[in-house]
Scaffold this active site. Structure first.
Site, PDB file in Angstrom:
ATOM      1  N   ASP A   1     -13.748   5.346   2.341  1.00 34.24           N
ATOM      2  CA  ASP A   1     -12.592   5.291   3.237  1.00 34.24           C
ATOM      3  C   ASP A   1     -11.826   6.612   3.278  1.00 34.24           C
ATOM      4  OD1 ASP A   1     -10.888   3.827   5.033  1.00 34.24           O
ATOM      5  OD2 ASP A   1      -9.375   4.014   3.472  1.00 34.24           O
ATOM      6  N   ASP A   2     -11.790   7.313   2.158  1.00 36.14           N
ATOM      7  CA  ASP A   2     -11.034   8.581   2.124  1.00 36.14           C
ATOM      8  C   ASP A   2     -11.666   9.612   3.038  1.00 36.14           C
ATOM      9  OD1 ASP A   2      -9.371   7.595  -0.062  1.00 36.14           O
ATOM     10  OD2 ASP A   2     -11.250   7.680  -1.162  1.00 36.14           O
TER      11      ASP A   2
ATOM     12  N   LYS B   1      -5.930  -2.390  -1.260  1.00 33.19           N
ATOM     13  CA  LYS B   1      -6.767  -2.265  -0.060  1.00 33.19           C
ATOM     14  C   LYS B   1      -7.352  -3.620   0.330  1.00 33.19           C
ATOM     15  CE  LYS B   1      -7.128   2.084   1.355  1.00 33.19           C
ATOM     16  NZ  LYS B   1      -7.776   3.307   1.760  1.00 33.19           N
TER      17      LYS B   1
ATOM     18  N   TYR C   1       0.835  -1.197   0.000  1.00 34.47           N
ATOM     19  CA  TYR C   1       0.000   0.000   0.000  1.00 34.47           C
ATOM     20  C   TYR C   1       0.872   1.250   0.000  1.00 34.47           C
ATOM     21  CZ  TYR C   1      -4.280   2.302  -0.339  1.00 34.47           C
ATOM     22  OH  TYR C   1      -5.271   3.083  -0.856  1.00 34.47           O
TER      23      TYR C   1
ATOM     24  N   ARG D   1      -9.078  10.381  -8.231  1.00 35.45           N
ATOM     25  CA  ARG D   1      -8.160  11.042  -7.288  1.00 35.45           C
ATOM     26  C   ARG D   1      -7.377   9.971  -6.542  1.00 35.45           C
ATOM     27  NH1 ARG D   1      -8.510  11.554  -1.677  1.00 35.45           N
ATOM     28  NH2 ARG D   1      -7.310   9.783  -2.285  1.00 35.45           N
TER      29      ARG D   1
ATOM     30  N   ASN E   1      -0.351  12.150   1.048  1.00 35.64           N
ATOM     31  CA  ASN E   1       0.389  11.029   0.466  1.00 35.64           C
ATOM     32  C   ASN E   1       0.673  11.298  -0.993  1.00 35.64           C
ATOM     33  OD1 ASN E   1       0.285   9.214   2.727  1.00 35.64           O
ATOM     34  ND2 ASN E   1      -1.883   8.924   2.292  1.00 35.64           N
TER      35      ASN E   1
ATOM     36  N   GLU F   1     -13.634   4.291  -3.072  1.00 31.77           N
ATOM     37  CA  GLU F   1     -12.218   4.549  -2.841  1.00 31.77           C
ATOM     38  C   GLU F   1     -11.626   5.459  -3.912  1.00 31.77           C
ATOM     39  OE1 GLU F   1     -10.679   2.991  -0.171  1.00 31.77           O
ATOM     40  OE2 GLU F   1      -8.953   4.211  -0.706  1.00 31.77           O
ATOM     41  N   ASP F   2     -11.022   6.552  -3.483  1.00 30.01           N
ATOM     42  CA  ASP F   2     -10.293   7.447  -4.389  1.00 30.01           C
ATOM     43  C   ASP F   2     -11.140   7.978  -5.554  1.00 30.01           C
ATOM     44  OD1 ASP F   2      -8.232   7.281  -2.654  1.00 30.01           O
ATOM     45  OD2 ASP F   2      -6.777   6.407  -4.024  1.00 30.01           O
TER      46      ASP F   2
HETATM   47  P1  NAD Z   1      -9.375  16.316  -1.997  1.00 34.11           P
HETATM   48  O1  NAD Z   1      -9.042  16.514  -3.413  1.00 34.11           O
HETATM   49  O2  NAD Z   1     -10.765  15.934  -1.634  1.00 34.11           O
HETATM   50  O3  NAD Z   1      -9.053  17.664  -1.186  1.00 34.11           O
HETATM   51  C1  NAD Z   1      -7.899  18.421  -1.337  1.00 34.11           C
HETATM   52  C2  NAD Z   1      -8.151  19.793  -0.742  1.00 34.11           C
HETATM   53  O4  NAD Z   1      -6.923  20.506  -0.751  1.00 34.11           O
HETATM   54  C3  NAD Z   1      -9.177  20.649  -1.475  1.00 34.11           C
HETATM   55  O5  NAD Z   1     -10.024  21.274  -0.543  1.00 34.11           O
HETATM   56  C4  NAD Z   1      -8.327  21.716  -2.155  1.00 34.11           C
HETATM   57  O6  NAD Z   1      -9.001  22.951  -2.264  1.00 34.11           O
HETATM   58  C5  NAD Z   1      -7.194  21.840  -1.163  1.00 34.11           C
HETATM   59  N1  NAD Z   1      -6.002  22.447  -1.748  1.00 34.11           N
HETATM   60  C6  NAD Z   1      -5.463  22.242  -2.972  1.00 34.11           C
HETATM   61  N2  NAD Z   1      -4.394  23.033  -3.132  1.00 34.11           N
HETATM   62  C7  NAD Z   1      -4.267  23.739  -2.008  1.00 34.11           C
HETATM   63  C8  NAD Z   1      -3.362  24.740  -1.573  1.00 34.11           C
HETATM   64  N3  NAD Z   1      -2.359  25.127  -2.351  1.00 34.11           N
HETATM   65  N4  NAD Z   1      -3.527  25.249  -0.332  1.00 34.11           N
HETATM   66  C9  NAD Z   1      -4.534  24.847   0.460  1.00 34.11           C
HETATM   67  N5  NAD Z   1      -5.403  23.913   0.102  1.00 34.11           N
HETATM   68  C10 NAD Z   1      -5.277  23.375  -1.116  1.00 34.11           C
HETATM   69  O7  NAD Z   1      -8.339  15.263  -1.437  1.00 34.11           O
HETATM   70  P2  NAD Z   1      -8.421  14.429  -0.074  1.00 34.11           P
HETATM   71  O8  NAD Z   1      -9.088  13.144  -0.302  1.00 34.11           O
HETATM   72  O9  NAD Z   1      -8.964  15.304   0.983  1.00 34.11           O
HETATM   73  O10 NAD Z   1      -6.883  14.106   0.175  1.00 34.11           O
HETATM   74  C11 NAD Z   1      -5.956  15.131   0.412  1.00 34.11           C
HETATM   75  C12 NAD Z   1      -4.626  14.524   0.805  1.00 34.11           C
HETATM   76  O11 NAD Z   1      -4.769  13.787   2.002  1.00 34.11           O
HETATM   77  C13 NAD Z   1      -4.028  13.563  -0.222  1.00 34.11           C
HETATM   78  O12 NAD Z   1      -2.664  13.819  -0.372  1.00 34.11           O
HETATM   79  C14 NAD Z   1      -4.218  12.214   0.398  1.00 34.11           C
HETATM   80  O13 NAD Z   1      -3.169  11.328   0.047  1.00 34.11           O
HETATM   81  C15 NAD Z   1      -4.154  12.526   1.866  1.00 34.11           C
HETATM   82  N6  NAD Z   1      -4.852  11.529   2.674  1.00 34.11           N
HETATM   83  C16 NAD Z   1      -4.180  10.957   3.709  1.00 34.11           C
HETATM   84  C17 NAD Z   1      -4.783   9.988   4.460  1.00 34.11           C
HETATM   85  C18 NAD Z   1      -4.061   9.375   5.615  1.00 34.11           C
HETATM   86  O14 NAD Z   1      -2.996   9.776   5.925  1.00 34.11           O
HETATM   87  N7  NAD Z   1      -4.597   8.408   6.299  1.00 34.11           N
HETATM   88  C19 NAD Z   1      -6.058   9.578   4.136  1.00 34.11           C
HETATM   89  C20 NAD Z   1      -6.738  10.198   3.080  1.00 34.11           C
HETATM   90  C21 NAD Z   1      -6.116  11.169   2.360  1.00 34.11           C
END
Ligand code: NAD
Length: 533
Positions: free
Chosen positions: A249-250, A155, A84, A137, A390, A226-227
């Site tokens: 899950d996200d 997953k 993963y 995504r 990530n 997912e994603d």
């Molecule tokens: P998403 O696309 O739903 O949301 C991303 C957000 O970031 C949006 O609100 C966007 O407006 C904002 N954004 C983009 N550019 C920006 C900037 N320059 N400044 C401020 N905000 C900005 O994505 P998501 O599902 O919320 O995932 C976001 C990140 O979190 C990814 O990198 C993902 O890998 C990570 N994530 C980590 C975990 C974990 O650690 N367990 C779980 C899920 C997601």
């Protein structure tokens, strides 16, 4: 020998070789699974880089699932980052190039009108756990279209490796509606449809047909979304969460693991849940999902909903999310758009809002600059800093930076793993806010009682259970999650707690077993060879 669920390779016994007509098809030496493990681990470690290790493990999984899961379970901390995050991200980017043998179902928009027929092509009739993506995504990597298949495959491998869900029950699915990543349209090796994404009514009808086809083909199946891109993810979750046993899950798994991290961090800072101010960078699925579950936790701790929401602030790509921002705010951000003056940058927001907790979920690597992290340390004795984006390249700051810039006072967690850091003679073990702590246990618990739905109450229960499993010894090392070596134990406890919650909420279809934890453990797949004769 060609069925990965039944194959034992060189471990077929003399009697089995005779009875099954295998004599001559295998070298004469009969081996134990322990001997096979030594060989597999040696081969794994000899691979030059993480992607080659991924390919090795995928090939092993396709050949002999018992050996694969035994290897992953015995070396969880070494293998999980390969099957993963972070390696799966690179594997998805190169899925076309490393593609050898399909795993799971690809259902494309061209199959609209005949999804039920496509589902029937899957050879297993009793599927219970589906992980499905449309590839829009993938992690923090964006739209990878059909290359996203690595995610459902990975997953589901974690469901088995970390919670003992029988692999027989699992089905990875990619819904290919095209991709807006135009570079892929020009790539002759791209495995998906070379066209722009289908959106709007046609997309919605496609998802609706998919859900109805799953319900009729696999009435006991849980669907894990997912994603998906965030415009479709929230919409699909809300539309189907009460119609079919499903979750995202996200949004919800991330929320649960992050809230568990906050609960553990507060054991270190001594702060109260009801007195936190959380500043999120990124107001998407992960960020607002965490805020929603934090709100539920804070309400349980005594705040009103309005007070709880007021603890959560967001900076997105246009600055601080506030009520009077021009234009229409996305629905998921509205509860957190407070009555405040606009602020353009994260640094300024930290300065003005003085948060106790900073959470990075925007996919913007390096967004937590030295100035921002130092400011957090000025405001708080123990600043809580979660760099959750990530893969590793997108982390808002590294573990080393977090400890160095706060003079060793930060409580740090990340989305992708970081190695322990020694700073001024003390070794810190950074926590990985990995969803794998949560979703396998939640899924197993819900499936064990054939729950009608998955609710936020179950994710809050999972978060509380996970946090309670963090020992004082873990906390002393700065670690706010248990070691991944204990993941099977963690998943069993979470599954048991979730099963109880399903009963409390009146959603279980099966009667409550007398000994819930024993019932869960009895259901867990053990990677051991069966005797065929
Ligand atoms: P998403 O696309 O739903 O949301 C991303 C957000 O970031 C949006 O609100 C966007 O407006 C904002 N954004 C983009 N550019 C920006 C900037 N320059 N400044 C401020 N905000 C900005 O994505 P998501 O599902 O919320 O995932 C976001 C990140 O979190 C990814 O990198 C993902 O890998 C990570 N994530 C980590 C975990 C974990 O650690 N367990 C779980 C899920 C997601």
């Amino acid at each position: 020998m060609n069925n990965s669920l039944l194959n034992k390779g060189t471990a077929f016994t003399e009697a089995e070789r005779d009875a099954l007509g295998l004599r001559g098809l295998l070298p004469p030496q009969v081996m134990t699974i322990e001997q096979q493990l030594v060989r597999a681990l040696g081969n794994f470690r000899r691979k030059a880089d993480a992607l080659e290790k991924y390919v090795f493990l995928t090939t092993l999984q396709n050949r002999n699932e018992t050996l694969f899961y035994r290897l992953v379970q015995e070396h969880a901390e070494e293998m999980i980052p390969i099957i993963y995050t972070p390696t799966v991200g690179q594997a998805c980017l190169e899925y076309g190039a490393i593609f050898r043998r399909p795993r799971g179902l690809f259902i494309s928009i061209k199959d609209k009108g005949r999804i039920a027929e496509v589902l029937r092509h899957w050879p297993i009739i009793d599927v219970r756990m589906i992980v499905v993506t449309d590839g829009e995504r993938i992690l923090g990597l964006g739209d990878l279209g059909a290359l996203g298949m690595g995610i459902p495959v990975g997953k589901l491998a974690l469901y088995t490796a970390c919670a003992g869900l029988h692999p027989y029950y699992t089905l990875p699915i990619t819904l290919d509606v095209g991709t807006d990543n135009v570079a892929l349209h020009d790539d002759p090796l791209y495995i998906g449809l070379h066209q722009k994404r289908v959106r709007g009514a046609e997309y919605d009808e496609f998802i609706e047909e998919f859900v109805q086809a799953v319900k009729s083909a696999y009435p006991k199946a849980l669907i894990q979304w997912e994603d998906f891109g965030n415009t479709t993810a929230f919409h699909i979750l809300r539309k189907y969460e009460k119609q079919v046993c499903s979750f995202n899950d996200d949004i919800q798994g991330t929320a649960s693991v992050a809230v568990a991290g906050i609960l553990s961090a507060l054991r270190l800072t001594g702060g109260k849940l009801t007195e936190q101010k959380i500043l999120f960078q990124g107001a998407g699925e992960a960020g607002t999902g965490i805020a929603d579950l934090f709100t539920a936790a804070a309400q349980k701790a005594g705040l009103t909903e309005a007070q709880a929401r007021a603890c959560c602030w967001f900076v997105d790509s246009q600055g601080l999310v506030v009520k009077n921002r021009p234009g229409k705010l996305a629905e998921h951000k509205v509860p957190y758009a407070h009555d405040a003056a606009p602020i353009a940058t994260l640094a300024e927001a930290v300065e003005k809002l003085r948060p106790t907790i900073l959470v990075g979920v925007s996919g913007q690597g390096k967004a937590f600059t030295q100035a921002i992290v130092t400011k957090m340390a000025e405001i708080n004795k123990h600043p809580v800093i979660f760099a959750l984006s990530n893969p590793t390249s997108k982390a808002e700051c590294t573990a080393e930076e977090a400890y160095q810039w706060t003079d060793g006072r930060a409580i740090f967690a990340s989305g992708s793993p970081f190695a322990p850091v020694t700073y001024k003679g003390k070794t810190f073990v950074p926590g990985q806010g990995n969803n794998v702590y949560i979703f396998p246990g939640v899924g197993l618990g819900a499936l064990a009682c054939e729950s009608k739905q998955i609710t936020n109450g179950m994710f809050l229960t999972a978060a509380e259970t996970l946090s309670k499993l963090v020992t004082q010894e873990d906390l002393d090392m700065g670690r706010i999650y248990p070691s991944l070596t204990k993941i099977l134990e963690v998943s069993a406890k979470i599954a048991a707690a979730v099963l109880e919650e399903c009963h409390r909420e009146g959603l279980a279809r099966l009667p409550r077993p007398a000994d819930v934890e024993a019932d869960i453990r009895a259901r867990m797949f053990k990677p051991e060879y069966r005797n065929y004769v």
